[in-house]
Enzyme design. Structure first.
Site, PDB file in Angstrom:
ATOM      1  N   SER A  67       2.926  -2.243  10.700  1.00  0.00           N
ATOM      2  CA  SER A  67       4.366  -2.107  10.999  1.00  0.00           C
ATOM      3  C   SER A  67       5.195  -3.334  10.629  1.00  0.00           C
ATOM      4  O   SER A  67       6.184  -3.627  11.299  1.00  0.00           O
ATOM      5  CB  SER A  67       4.565  -1.777  12.487  1.00  0.00           C
ATOM      6  OG  SER A  67       3.994  -0.536  12.804  1.00  0.00           O
ATOM      7  N   GLY A 107       2.562  -1.130   4.509  1.00  0.00           N
ATOM      8  CA  GLY A 107       2.586   0.288   4.165  1.00  0.00           C
ATOM      9  C   GLY A 107       4.028   0.757   4.028  1.00  0.00           C
ATOM     10  O   GLY A 107       4.662   0.598   2.987  1.00  0.00           O
ATOM     11  N   GLY A 108       4.576   1.306   5.127  1.00  0.00           N
ATOM     12  CA  GLY A 108       5.906   1.927   5.118  1.00  0.00           C
ATOM     13  C   GLY A 108       6.981   1.089   4.433  1.00  0.00           C
ATOM     14  O   GLY A 108       7.708   1.591   3.561  1.00  0.00           O
ATOM     15  N   GLU A 138      -5.976  -5.462  10.525  1.00  0.00           N
ATOM     16  CA  GLU A 138      -5.017  -4.380  10.739  1.00  0.00           C
ATOM     17  C   GLU A 138      -5.396  -3.612  12.002  1.00  0.00           C
ATOM     18  O   GLU A 138      -6.172  -2.639  11.930  1.00  0.00           O
ATOM     19  CB  GLU A 138      -5.044  -3.416   9.554  1.00  0.00           C
ATOM     20  CG  GLU A 138      -4.639  -4.035   8.244  1.00  0.00           C
ATOM     21  CD  GLU A 138      -3.980  -3.011   7.333  1.00  0.00           C
ATOM     22  OE1 GLU A 138      -2.814  -3.202   7.011  1.00  0.00           O
ATOM     23  OE2 GLU A 138      -4.621  -2.009   7.011  1.00  0.00           O
ATOM     24  N   ASN A 158       0.862  -1.180   0.000  1.00  0.00           N
ATOM     25  CA  ASN A 158       0.000   0.000   0.000  1.00  0.00           C
ATOM     26  C   ASN A 158       0.903   1.235   0.000  1.00  0.00           C
ATOM     27  O   ASN A 158       1.457   1.594   1.029  1.00  0.00           O
ATOM     28  CB  ASN A 158      -0.910  -0.025   1.244  1.00  0.00           C
ATOM     29  CG  ASN A 158      -1.820   1.188   1.312  1.00  0.00           C
ATOM     30  OD1 ASN A 158      -1.858   1.999   0.381  1.00  0.00           O
ATOM     31  ND2 ASN A 158      -2.548   1.319   2.412  1.00  0.00           N
ATOM     32  N   TRP A 159       1.054   1.840  -1.173  1.00  0.00           N
ATOM     33  CA  TRP A 159       1.968   2.988  -1.303  1.00  0.00           C
ATOM     34  C   TRP A 159       1.332   4.270  -0.774  1.00  0.00           C
ATOM     35  O   TRP A 159       1.975   5.316  -0.761  1.00  0.00           O
ATOM     36  CB  TRP A 159       2.395   3.171  -2.762  1.00  0.00           C
ATOM     37  CG  TRP A 159       3.239   2.050  -3.291  1.00  0.00           C
ATOM     38  CD1 TRP A 159       3.844   1.060  -2.556  1.00  0.00           C
ATOM     39  CD2 TRP A 159       3.600   1.796  -4.665  1.00  0.00           C
ATOM     40  NE1 TRP A 159       4.549   0.219  -3.392  1.00  0.00           N
ATOM     41  CE2 TRP A 159       4.410   0.640  -4.689  1.00  0.00           C
ATOM     42  CE3 TRP A 159       3.322   2.433  -5.873  1.00  0.00           C
ATOM     43  CZ2 TRP A 159       4.941   0.120  -5.876  1.00  0.00           C
ATOM     44  CZ3 TRP A 159       3.838   1.913  -7.061  1.00  0.00           C
ATOM     45  CH2 TRP A 159       4.643   0.773  -7.050  1.00  0.00           C
ATOM     46  N   LYS A 160       0.086   4.224  -0.417  1.00  0.00           N
ATOM     47  CA  LYS A 160      -0.650   5.389   0.115  1.00  0.00           C
ATOM     48  C   LYS A 160      -0.457   6.602  -0.814  1.00  0.00           C
ATOM     49  O   LYS A 160      -0.342   6.428  -2.010  1.00  0.00           O
ATOM     50  CB  LYS A 160      -0.228   5.669   1.556  1.00  0.00           C
ATOM     51  CG  LYS A 160      -0.358   4.406   2.427  1.00  0.00           C
ATOM     52  CD  LYS A 160      -0.282   4.677   3.895  1.00  0.00           C
ATOM     53  CE  LYS A 160      -0.377   3.355   4.650  1.00  0.00           C
ATOM     54  NZ  LYS A 160      -0.411   3.518   6.087  1.00  0.00           N
ATOM     55  N   HIS A 195      -9.881   0.707   4.857  1.00  0.00           N
ATOM     56  CA  HIS A 195      -8.596   0.963   5.537  1.00  0.00           C
ATOM     57  C   HIS A 195      -8.837   1.956   6.675  1.00  0.00           C
ATOM     58  O   HIS A 195      -9.667   2.867   6.550  1.00  0.00           O
ATOM     59  CB  HIS A 195      -7.587   1.526   4.528  1.00  0.00           C
ATOM     60  CG  HIS A 195      -6.203   1.591   5.088  1.00  0.00           C
ATOM     61  ND1 HIS A 195      -5.802   2.596   5.929  1.00  0.00           N
ATOM     62  CD2 HIS A 195      -5.149   0.745   4.966  1.00  0.00           C
ATOM     63  CE1 HIS A 195      -4.536   2.379   6.288  1.00  0.00           C
ATOM     64  NE2 HIS A 195      -4.119   1.258   5.716  1.00  0.00           N
TER      65      HIS A 195
HETATM   66  C1  PEP Z   1      -1.257   0.068   6.423  1.00  0.00           C
HETATM   67  O1  PEP Z   1      -1.386   1.295   6.414  1.00  0.00           O
HETATM   68  O2  PEP Z   1      -2.137  -0.682   5.957  1.00  0.00           O
HETATM   69  C2  PEP Z   1      -0.048  -0.480   7.003  1.00  0.00           C
HETATM   70  C3  PEP Z   1      -0.046  -1.750   7.313  1.00  0.00           C
HETATM   71  O3  PEP Z   1       0.978   0.394   7.181  1.00  0.00           O
HETATM   72  P1  PEP Z   1       2.375   0.098   7.892  1.00  0.00           P
HETATM   73  O4  PEP Z   1       2.919  -1.186   7.312  1.00  0.00           O
HETATM   74  O5  PEP Z   1       3.226   1.261   7.544  1.00  0.00           O
HETATM   75  O6  PEP Z   1       2.096  -0.034   9.340  1.00  0.00           O
END
Ligand code: PEP
Length: 262
Positions: free
Chosen positions: A218, A239-240, A169, A12-14, A97
């Site tokens: 995370s 995400g990150g 999540e 998920n590149w947001k 989300h």
């Molecule tokens: C997300 O936003 O769905 C996510 C899992 O982000 P991150 O991996 O950065 O916690």
């Protein structure tokens, strides 16, 4: 012996990368990630990059997902993009989300309608559910999971439940939140058991055994293996760490090397 279930690794590149940057980043991933029968890699760039990336990707290597869309198919909805407009570019769509729920105040009703719209347009919805830090603190984790699941799947028929992916999540584990901390494997295991139990009650035992349940929050290249080895977890939403080629490719490699595929 039945073959093990597929693993989904979703990036998920947001709201990151211009279309040009997204294309360059995809080039880097293309060179390092080989197609796999067992591991489905799905990229969710922002809406403006979906059309150009859909022309660039090899669909045996990657699939694309929409991060967001409006549930009506067409009409006077200024600024919105419908899932029927995205249909040619993507195979999957993220729905519910926590950033949509809590930053943009998306309601359970909106989420249910989006799930239904994705299915109506032959896309696989990835329904994100998870409790907030406050709900966990108040002992309301199970209730929050139940209510998001029952509401999100409200318009889904028994025939269509096989077209859905669930991503657990917990909001407190998502890295964009202040004081985020990764969930413990035991918490994730408890949640996936609960999710499957509710799916079983609503849609039957076979559906509960077959529905893919992913974890997100995370995840990085050091922790991915541990999460993927939880029985009943069929992949990761990232995400990150999905914005860093080395980290993301290492996570995909970990998924491909899982014991169940030996
Ligand atoms: C997300 O936003 O769905 C996510 C899992 O982000 P991150 O991996 O950065 O916690």
């Amino acid at each position: 012996m039945t073959s093990p279930r597929k693993t989904y690794i979703i990036a998920n590149w947001k709201m990151n990368f211009t279309p040009g940057e997204a294309s360059l980043y995809l080039h880097r991933l293309e060179k390092r990630i080989t197609p796999s029968r067992n591991v489905q890699v799905i990229l969710a760039p922002s809406t403006v990059a979906l059309q150009p990336l859909s022309l660039q990707i090899n669909r045996r290597q990657f699939k694309l997902a929409a991060q967001n869309f409006y549930w009506r198919d067409y009409g006077a909805y200024t600024g919105e993009t419908s899932v029927s407009q995205l249909r040619g570019f993507v195979d999957y769509a993220i729905v519910g989300h926590s950033e949509r729920r809590y930053v943009f105040n998306e309601s359970e009703e909106d989420i249910a309608k989006k799930v239904a719209a994705a299915i109506r347009n032959n896309l696989t919805p990835i329904l994100c559910i998870g409790e907030t830090a406050m709900e966990r603190k108040d002992g309301e984790t199970a209730a929050a999971i139940y209510s998001q699941l029952i509401n999100g799947l409200h318009e889904v028929s028994k025939e269509d439940i096989s077209k859905i992916i669930i991503a657990y999540e917990p909001v407190w584990a998502i890295s964009s939140n202040k004081n985020a901390r990764p969930a413990k494997p035991a918490d994730i295991d408890e949640a996936q058991i609960l999710i499957r139990k509710h799916v079983s009650k609503l849609f039957g035992k076979t559906a509960s055994e077959q529905i893919p349940v992913l974890y997100g929050g995370s995840v990085n290249s050091d922790t991915a293996g541990g999460y993927l080895s939880i029985n009943g977890i069929d992949g990761l939403l990232i995400g990150g760490a999905s914005l860093i080629a080395d980290s993301f490719c290492a996570i995909v490699e970990t998924a491909k090397g899982m014991k169940k595929y030996e």
